[in-house]
Design a protein around this motif. Structure first.
Motif, mmCIF file in Angstrom:
data_model
loop_
_atom_site.group_PDB
_atom_site.id
_atom_site.type_symbol
_atom_site.label_atom_id
_atom_site.label_comp_id
_atom_site.label_asym_id
_atom_site.label_seq_id
_atom_site.Cartn_x
_atom_site.Cartn_y
_atom_site.Cartn_z
ATOM 1 N N GLN A 15 79.720 70.791 0.047
ATOM 2 C CA GLN A 15 78.899 70.596 -1.141
ATOM 3 C C GLN A 15 78.307 69.194 -1.040
ATOM 4 N N MET A 16 76.983 69.100 -1.080
ATOM 5 C CA MET A 16 76.332 67.814 -0.847
ATOM 6 C C MET A 16 75.581 67.332 -2.082
ATOM 7 N N ALA A 17 75.600 66.023 -2.267
ATOM 8 C CA ALA A 17 74.883 65.427 -3.400
ATOM 9 C C ALA A 17 74.529 63.991 -3.073
ATOM 10 N N THR A 18 73.387 63.552 -3.601
ATOM 11 C CA THR A 18 73.056 62.127 -3.590
ATOM 12 C C THR A 18 73.194 61.620 -5.015
ATOM 13 N N ILE A 19 73.765 60.440 -5.164
ATOM 14 C CA ILE A 19 74.048 59.884 -6.487
ATOM 15 C C ILE A 19 73.422 58.498 -6.581
ATOM 16 N N ARG A 20 72.786 58.237 -7.703
ATOM 17 C CA ARG A 20 72.079 56.980 -7.884
ATOM 18 C C ARG A 20 73.044 55.799 -7.999
ATOM 19 N N PRO A 21 72.622 54.643 -7.500
ATOM 20 C CA PRO A 21 73.446 53.434 -7.657
ATOM 21 C C PRO A 21 73.681 53.113 -9.129
ATOM 22 N N LYS A 22 74.832 52.518 -9.400
ATOM 23 C CA LYS A 22 75.236 52.049 -10.730
ATOM 24 C C LYS A 22 75.587 53.168 -11.711
ATOM 25 N N VAL A 23 75.636 54.403 -11.231
ATOM 26 C CA VAL A 23 76.044 55.499 -12.110
ATOM 27 C C VAL A 23 77.554 55.455 -12.329
ATOM 28 N N PHE A 24 78.292 55.141 -11.279
ATOM 29 C CA PHE A 24 79.750 55.112 -11.359
ATOM 30 C C PHE A 24 80.275 53.684 -11.279
ATOM 31 N N GLU A 25 81.432 53.475 -11.872
ATOM 32 C CA GLU A 25 82.056 52.155 -11.859
ATOM 33 C C GLU A 25 82.673 51.862 -10.498
ATOM 34 N N LEU A 26 82.676 50.597 -10.153
ATOM 35 C CA LEU A 26 83.268 50.147 -8.903
ATOM 36 C C LEU A 26 84.727 49.786 -9.152
ATOM 37 N N ALA A 27 85.634 50.456 -8.469
ATOM 38 C CA ALA A 27 87.062 50.206 -8.668
ATOM 39 C C ALA A 27 87.454 48.869 -8.038
ATOM 40 N N PRO A 28 88.521 48.249 -8.520
ATOM 41 C CA PRO A 28 88.979 46.984 -7.926
ATOM 42 C C PRO A 28 89.333 47.154 -6.451
ATOM 43 N N VAL A 29 89.124 46.106 -5.694
ATOM 44 C CA VAL A 29 89.433 46.126 -4.262
ATOM 45 C C VAL A 29 90.916 45.844 -4.057
ATOM 46 N N ASP A 30 91.552 46.615 -3.159
ATOM 47 C CA ASP A 30 92.961 46.423 -2.839
ATOM 48 C C ASP A 30 93.071 46.131 -1.342
ATOM 49 N N GLU A 31 93.157 44.848 -1.016
ATOM 50 C CA GLU A 31 93.189 44.452 0.391
ATOM 51 C C GLU A 31 94.437 44.952 1.119
ATOM 52 N N SER A 32 95.461 45.344 0.370
ATOM 53 C CA SER A 32 96.708 45.790 1.002
ATOM 54 C C SER A 32 96.711 47.274 1.344
ATOM 55 N N ARG A 33 95.669 47.994 0.944
ATOM 56 C CA ARG A 33 95.629 49.437 1.232
ATOM 57 C C ARG A 33 95.633 49.694 2.730
ATOM 58 N N GLN A 34 96.323 50.755 3.101
ATOM 59 C CA GLN A 34 96.381 51.170 4.497
ATOM 60 C C GLN A 34 95.678 52.514 4.654
ATOM 61 N N GLY A 35 95.073 52.712 5.799
ATOM 62 C CA GLY A 35 94.384 53.977 6.034
ATOM 63 C C GLY A 35 94.162 54.214 7.517
ATOM 64 N N GLU A 36 93.627 55.395 7.808
ATOM 65 C CA GLU A 36 93.349 55.764 9.197
ATOM 66 C C GLU A 36 91.932 55.359 9.579
#
Length: 343
Positions: free
Chosen positions: A170-191
């Motif tokens: 399912q594909m969509a383009t979303i305009r900037p500033k529509v959604f809030e920016l969550a706080p950055v977590d520098e300790s997050r781990q990922g692949e």
């Protein structure tokens, strides 16, 4: 058995230019986290797709902004944006990893890229969305994730919700500033996965002879914390609107009508055909409240409106409203602000 059992996760195209990630990409990752959290039983992850050259070092930054996994496509042919090579690479990523959803920012680049990828995949695409959520009941009944994607339609006079039940992703383009920016977590781990595209040709079909640097405006209304908006009802007192903005430490913006009447530049326009903003304070002066304009500012933290028409639509989304002539109200407001500062 669900029809799309092999499709999983919510992918976000991470747009970057010269190694600088577009903020809308992180906004989409933040919203994608909410989407997967609404259907925890599916075990979906949020996956960022990062295309470019020498961009692997940005993967941890993407993870810190909320991605569980980042697919890095690093290739010299992707150094600068190319419709041909970016569309080929992203299509290959989708065909290989089979995401349930693919979100892209509705930027000039995203609006060029997403529909071309959708055409190659033969799937639907909802453009310029302003809201997206999972149909939780449908998911419980069918075992399939279904996105309800809302966008303005009929010239912005109505909002339509679009679903793509029969194809994936399912594909969509979303305009900037529509959604809030969550706080950055520098300790997050990922692949971090590295994906090597297979090129059928490395010869570009379109040659870029010259790149013209975009002339930067003196102000970016999307970054402003306080905005004073002018509508057609305030065209004859724009100097007062500017005075209010100056006293508040804010920036003046406007409706489409004000731009079309020649009073302000396009880069100051808020709304469906302008920019989407989320300031702490939006002071609407002489703005009627057309759906097209409200779609670009209705998520402001505090909306205060001044309009001489007590039935003006702008009042329906305002936290506070004043019925009166802006020519008379604004001078009083300027003086009140000055008095408050001097106390």
């Amino acid at each position: 058995m669900a029809r799309f059992e092999e499709y999983k996760d919510v992918f976000v195209f991470v747009e970057q230019e010269n190694g600088n990630v577009a903020e809308v990409s992180y906004e989409l990752i933040s919203e994608a986290r909410k989407l997967v959290a609404s259907i925890p039983e599916f075990g979906y992850k949020v996956v960022g797709v990062l295309l470019g050259e020498n961009v692997k070092e940005k993967a941890q930054e993407v993870i810190a902004h909320g991605a569980d996994k980042v697919i890095v496509v690093d290739d010299p042919l992707l150094k600068d944006y190319s419709t041909q090579f970016y569309a080929d690479a992203l299509t290959q990523v989708v065909n290989t990893y089979k995401p349930d959803a693919m979100l892209t920012g509705a930027t000039p680049l995203g609006r060029d890229l997403a529909p071309r990828v959708a055409a190659r995949l033969n799937v639907g695409l909802t453009a310029d969305a302003t809201k997206i959520e999972v149909d939780v009941e449908y998911a419980k009944e069918t075992g399939e994730s279904l996105l309800d994607v809302t966008r303005p339609t009929f010239g912005g006079n109505l909002f339509g919700t679009i679903v793509c039940k029969d194809t994936r992703p399912q594909m969509a383009t979303i305009r900037p500033k529509v959604f809030e920016l969550a706080p950055v977590d520098e300790s997050r781990q990922g692949e971090v996965d590295e994906f090597k595209p297979t090129w059928t040709t490395t010869e570009p079909q379109v040659f870029v002879e010259k790149v013209i640097e975009k002339v930067k405006s003196d102000v970016d209304i999307t970054k402003a914390d306080i905005l004073v908006g002018a509508g057609r009802g305030a065209e004859n007192c724009l100097d007062l609107v500017q005075q209010v903005a100056d006293e508040l430490g804010g920036v003046v913006c406007c409706t489409r009508a004000v731009v079309e009447d020649g009073y302000m530049d396009k880069d100051r326009q808020v709304g469906q055909t302008g920019k989407t903003v989320r300031p702490s304070l939006y002071l609407a002066c002489g703005i009627s409240g057309a759906v097209q304009h409200c779609a670009g500012m209705d998520k402001s933290d505090l909306i205060i409106s001044i309009n001489r028409d007590p039935q003006a639509e702008i009042f329906t989304i305002s936290n506070m409203g004043f019925v009166g002539d802006v020519n008379k109200v604004l001078p009083l407001l300027v003086q009140s602000i000055k008095d408050a500062k001097s106390e």
